[in-house]
Design a protein around this motif. Structure first.
Motif, PDB file in Angstrom:
ATOM      1  N   GLU A  34       0.834  -1.161  -0.176  1.00 26.39           N
ATOM      2  CA  GLU A  34       0.236   0.240   0.005  1.00 26.39           C
ATOM      3  C   GLU A  34       0.856   1.507  -0.208  1.00 26.39           C
ATOM      4  O   GLU A  34       0.396   2.245  -0.508  1.00 26.39           O
ATOM      5  N   GLU A  35       2.424   1.067   0.632  1.00 23.03           N
ATOM      6  CA  GLU A  35       2.900   2.574   0.822  1.00 23.03           C
ATOM      7  C   GLU A  35       3.644   2.880  -1.011  1.00 23.03           C
ATOM      8  O   GLU A  35       3.949   3.747  -0.599  1.00 23.03           O
ATOM      9  N   ASN A  36       4.032   1.597  -1.429  1.00 29.74           N
ATOM     10  CA  ASN A  36       4.903   1.700  -2.483  1.00 29.74           C
ATOM     11  C   ASN A  36       4.608   2.180  -4.059  1.00 29.74           C
ATOM     12  O   ASN A  36       4.331   1.713  -5.224  1.00 29.74           O
ATOM     13  N   SER A  37       1.967   1.368  -3.735  1.00 28.38           N
ATOM     14  CA  SER A  37       2.277   0.709  -4.772  1.00 28.38           C
ATOM     15  C   SER A  37       1.410   2.627  -5.980  1.00 28.38           C
ATOM     16  O   SER A  37       1.437   1.982  -7.083  1.00 28.38           O
ATOM     17  N   VAL A  38       2.116   3.609  -5.532  1.00 30.97           N
ATOM     18  CA  VAL A  38       1.439   4.866  -6.331  1.00 30.97           C
ATOM     19  C   VAL A  38       2.491   4.926  -7.385  1.00 30.97           C
ATOM     20  O   VAL A  38       2.516   5.571  -8.600  1.00 30.97           O
ATOM     21  N   TYR A  39       3.852   3.746  -7.191  1.00 29.62           N
ATOM     22  CA  TYR A  39       4.734   4.084  -8.177  1.00 29.62           C
ATOM     23  C   TYR A  39       4.251   3.183  -9.310  1.00 29.62           C
ATOM     24  O   TYR A  39       4.727   3.860 -10.258  1.00 29.62           O
TER      25      TYR A  39
END
Ligand code: 5GP
Ligand code: ZN
Length: 112
Positions: free
Chosen positions: A54-59
């Motif tokens: 959830e923390e890095n999925s924006v990438y």
């Protein structure tokens, strides 16, 4: 950390850049498996698709927003394939998440 794709993103190792924004970097694969073979990588070091959170999925979502732009730049209007190899069984050789974009001809129906 000793990571080939982090070094490519930094510019320490030269690459055939296709596209770049705040979140991702796209460049031509050094050993193409199709007439057009590009890699898109996040600018954050994520080891593989198995490490998406959830923390890095924006990438990851930003990578997929970039995909149509990259496809246009590579003139892939007839279609293409996106692949991400994961771990030993997936034959992942570089441990920095990357999505292969392959095209430029009708690809094999066999994917594995
Ligand atoms: P994987 O096997 O991990 O899914 O994909 C790694 C990809 O990185 C391979 O297709 C390989 O050809 C490509 N590659 C490895 N080293 C380099 C390099 O130094 N420069 C570029 N442009 N591609 C590389
Ligand atoms: Zn890296």
């Amino acid at each position: 950390m000793d990571c080939l794709f982090c070094a490519i993103i930094k510019g320490d190792i030269p690459s055939g850049k296709v596209y770049e924004d705040e979140y991702c970097y796209a460049f031509m694969d050094i050993n193409p498996q199709a007439p057009k073979h590009c890699l898109i990588v996040p600018k954050l070091h994520i080891a593989s698709a198995d490490e998406i959170t959830e923390e890095n999925s924006v990438y990851v979502s930003k990578i997929f927003e970039a995909v149509p732009k990259v496809a246009k730049l590579l003139d892939l209007s007839d279609g293409y394939r996106i692949i991400s190899n994961v771990g030993e069984h997936g034959c992942q050789s570089v441990k920095h998440l990357h999505f292969h974009i392959l095209g430029g001809k009708k690809l094999s129906e066999n994917m594995g």
